[in-house]
Write a protein that holds these residues in place. Structure first.
Motif, PDB file in Angstrom:
ATOM      1  N   GLU A   1      21.273 -34.983 -59.482  1.00 34.67           N
ATOM      2  CA  GLU A   1      20.363 -35.167 -58.337  1.00 34.67           C
ATOM      3  C   GLU A   1      19.696 -33.848 -57.929  1.00 34.67           C
ATOM      4  O   GLU A   1      18.527 -33.830 -57.537  1.00 34.67           O
ATOM      5  CB  GLU A   1      21.125 -35.772 -57.157  1.00 34.67           C
ATOM      6  CG  GLU A   1      21.537 -37.209 -57.403  1.00 34.67           C
ATOM      7  CD  GLU A   1      22.484 -37.762 -56.342  1.00 34.67           C
ATOM      8  OE1 GLU A   1      22.569 -38.995 -56.247  1.00 34.67           O
ATOM      9  OE2 GLU A   1      23.135 -36.970 -55.620  1.00 34.67           O
ATOM     10  N   LEU A   2      20.421 -32.750 -58.032  1.00 35.08           N
ATOM     11  CA  LEU A   2      19.857 -31.448 -57.692  1.00 35.08           C
ATOM     12  C   LEU A   2      18.810 -30.993 -58.717  1.00 35.08           C
ATOM     13  O   LEU A   2      17.892 -30.238 -58.381  1.00 35.08           O
ATOM     14  CB  LEU A   2      20.964 -30.389 -57.590  1.00 35.08           C
ATOM     15  CG  LEU A   2      21.901 -30.532 -56.397  1.00 35.08           C
ATOM     16  CD1 LEU A   2      23.098 -29.598 -56.553  1.00 35.08           C
ATOM     17  CD2 LEU A   2      21.160 -30.248 -55.092  1.00 35.08           C
ATOM     18  N   ALA A   3      18.938 -31.430 -59.954  1.00 34.65           N
ATOM     19  CA  ALA A   3      17.997 -31.034 -61.016  1.00 34.65           C
ATOM     20  C   ALA A   3      16.675 -31.794 -60.938  1.00 34.65           C
ATOM     21  O   ALA A   3      15.646 -31.286 -61.410  1.00 34.65           O
ATOM     22  CB  ALA A   3      18.638 -31.241 -62.387  1.00 34.65           C
ATOM     23  N   LEU A   4      16.660 -32.972 -60.365  1.00 34.71           N
ATOM     24  CA  LEU A   4      15.445 -33.792 -60.360  1.00 34.71           C
ATOM     25  C   LEU A   4      14.266 -33.138 -59.638  1.00 34.71           C
ATOM     26  O   LEU A   4      13.149 -33.169 -60.154  1.00 34.71           O
ATOM     27  CB  LEU A   4      15.748 -35.185 -59.814  1.00 34.71           C
ATOM     28  CG  LEU A   4      16.694 -36.021 -60.680  1.00 34.71           C
ATOM     29  CD1 LEU A   4      17.027 -37.341 -59.992  1.00 34.71           C
ATOM     30  CD2 LEU A   4      16.140 -36.242 -62.077  1.00 34.71           C
ATOM     31  N   PRO A   5      14.459 -32.512 -58.472  1.00 40.70           N
ATOM     32  CA  PRO A   5      13.312 -31.839 -57.844  1.00 40.70           C
ATOM     33  C   PRO A   5      12.758 -30.694 -58.690  1.00 40.70           C
ATOM     34  O   PRO A   5      11.546 -30.461 -58.720  1.00 40.70           O
ATOM     35  CB  PRO A   5      13.872 -31.320 -56.516  1.00 40.70           C
ATOM     36  CG  PRO A   5      15.055 -32.187 -56.225  1.00 40.70           C
ATOM     37  CD  PRO A   5      15.620 -32.531 -57.579  1.00 40.70           C
ATOM     38  N   ARG A   6      13.626 -29.974 -59.391  1.00 42.59           N
ATOM     39  CA  ARG A   6      13.145 -28.899 -60.274  1.00 42.59           C
ATOM     40  C   ARG A   6      12.304 -29.493 -61.404  1.00 42.59           C
ATOM     41  O   ARG A   6      11.273 -28.937 -61.775  1.00 42.59           O
ATOM     42  CB  ARG A   6      14.318 -28.091 -60.825  1.00 42.59           C
ATOM     43  CG  ARG A   6      13.948 -27.099 -61.893  1.00 42.59           C
ATOM     44  CD  ARG A   6      13.014 -25.989 -61.405  1.00 42.59           C
ATOM     45  NE  ARG A   6      12.689 -25.099 -62.512  1.00 42.59           N
ATOM     46  CZ  ARG A   6      11.512 -24.517 -62.673  1.00 42.59           C
ATOM     47  NH1 ARG A   6      10.556 -24.687 -61.787  1.00 42.59           N
ATOM     48  NH2 ARG A   6      11.291 -23.745 -63.715  1.00 42.59           N
ATOM     49  N   ALA A   7      12.729 -30.636 -61.944  1.00 42.12           N
ATOM     50  CA  ALA A   7      11.934 -31.309 -62.983  1.00 42.12           C
ATOM     51  C   ALA A   7      10.563 -31.681 -62.431  1.00 42.12           C
ATOM     52  O   ALA A   7       9.544 -31.474 -63.095  1.00 42.12           O
ATOM     53  CB  ALA A   7      12.673 -32.543 -63.497  1.00 42.12           C
ATOM     54  N   ALA A   8      10.533 -32.204 -61.220  1.00 37.56           N
ATOM     55  CA  ALA A   8       9.250 -32.541 -60.591  1.00 37.56           C
ATOM     56  C   ALA A   8       8.385 -31.297 -60.437  1.00 37.56           C
ATOM     57  O   ALA A   8       7.174 -31.331 -60.696  1.00 37.56           O
ATOM     58  CB  ALA A   8       9.480 -33.215 -59.243  1.00 37.56           C
ATOM     59  N   ASP A   9       8.996 -30.167 -60.038  1.00 35.83           N
ATOM     60  CA  ASP A   9       8.253 -28.907 -59.905  1.00 35.83           C
ATOM     61  C   ASP A   9       7.648 -28.469 -61.231  1.00 35.83           C
ATOM     62  O   ASP A   9       6.616 -27.793 -61.251  1.00 35.83           O
ATOM     63  CB  ASP A   9       9.158 -27.790 -59.373  1.00 35.83           C
ATOM     64  CG  ASP A   9       9.560 -27.988 -57.918  1.00 35.83           C
ATOM     65  OD1 ASP A   9       8.931 -28.826 -57.228  1.00 35.83           O
ATOM     66  OD2 ASP A   9      10.512 -27.308 -57.490  1.00 35.83           O
ATOM     67  N   LEU A  10       8.289 -28.824 -62.333  1.00 42.35           N
ATOM     68  CA  LEU A  10       7.774 -28.487 -63.665  1.00 42.35           C
ATOM     69  C   LEU A  10       6.668 -29.435 -64.114  1.00 42.35           C
ATOM     70  O   LEU A  10       6.113 -29.282 -65.200  1.00 42.35           O
ATOM     71  CB  LEU A  10       8.907 -28.509 -64.699  1.00 42.35           C
ATOM     72  CG  LEU A  10       9.949 -27.409 -64.588  1.00 42.35           C
ATOM     73  CD1 LEU A  10      11.157 -27.708 -65.475  1.00 42.35           C
ATOM     74  CD2 LEU A  10       9.328 -26.062 -64.973  1.00 42.35           C
TER      75      LEU A  10
END
Length: 171
Positions: free
Chosen positions: A119-128
């Motif tokens: 869940e913490l990784a998903l916003p970083r993926a969106a930022d990419l």
């Protein structure tokens, strides 16, 4: 509390203990070469430098490799696992590996750390700029299957023994 931390030599003792606990099992999401790593402090320092290089979009990488943000999963002062967020998919990753790979050391499984890390990784993926991430797991890996499904994974299909799920990163 589960968090994603940038690989750093200050986590050396927990990193070494985590790798030791995996034993002969490959720690998915770790960035570890399949042949393993030196387990000493100097080996860890070189490994950390290599992991950080993969996250640099300007870095030249070996053929067949993609840029990737590597994280270590921590619970307070203890490093307990690994998570890799690949910036794009090559043919192999589209077929078997996915955008995100993760693993939690055996003694710390079934405590919710894998789900929280994902869940913490998903916003970083969106930022990419990744609108949906692909995650895969072995057909018989019930633990990962449940983590992916709880995080919103939608099964696309099963290929070469891997369940392939997509998770939307933007809600």
């Amino acid at each position: 509390m589960t968090e994603l931390v940038t690989p750093d030599l200050r986590w050396y003792d927990s990193w070494a203990a985590t790798l030791a606990e995996f034993g002969a099992d490959y720690p998915h999401g770790s960035g570890c070469p399949p042949e393993g790593l030196p387990r000493d402090r100097a080996g860890c320092a070189a490994f950390v430098a290599d992991l950080l290089r993969y996250g640099d979009a300007a870095a030249d990488l070996p053929e067949g490799r993609v840029h990737c943000d590597y994280f270590w999963i921590a619970d307070g002062p203890e490093m307990i696992g690994f998570l890799a967020l690949r910036h794009r998919l090559n043919d192999y990753l589209l077929r078997e590996g996915g955008h995100i790979g993760y693993s939690v050391r055996p003694s710390r499984r079934r405590e919710g750390h894998a789900l929280r890390a994902l869940e913490l990784a998903l916003p970083r993926a969106a930022d990419l700029g990744i609108d949906a991430v692909l995650l895969t797991c072995d057909e018989d890996n019930l633990g990962s299957r449940l983590v992916i499904e709880k995080a919103g994974g939608v099964l696309e299909d099963i290929r070469v023994g891997k369940r392939r799920y997509w998770i939307t990163t933007r809600h």
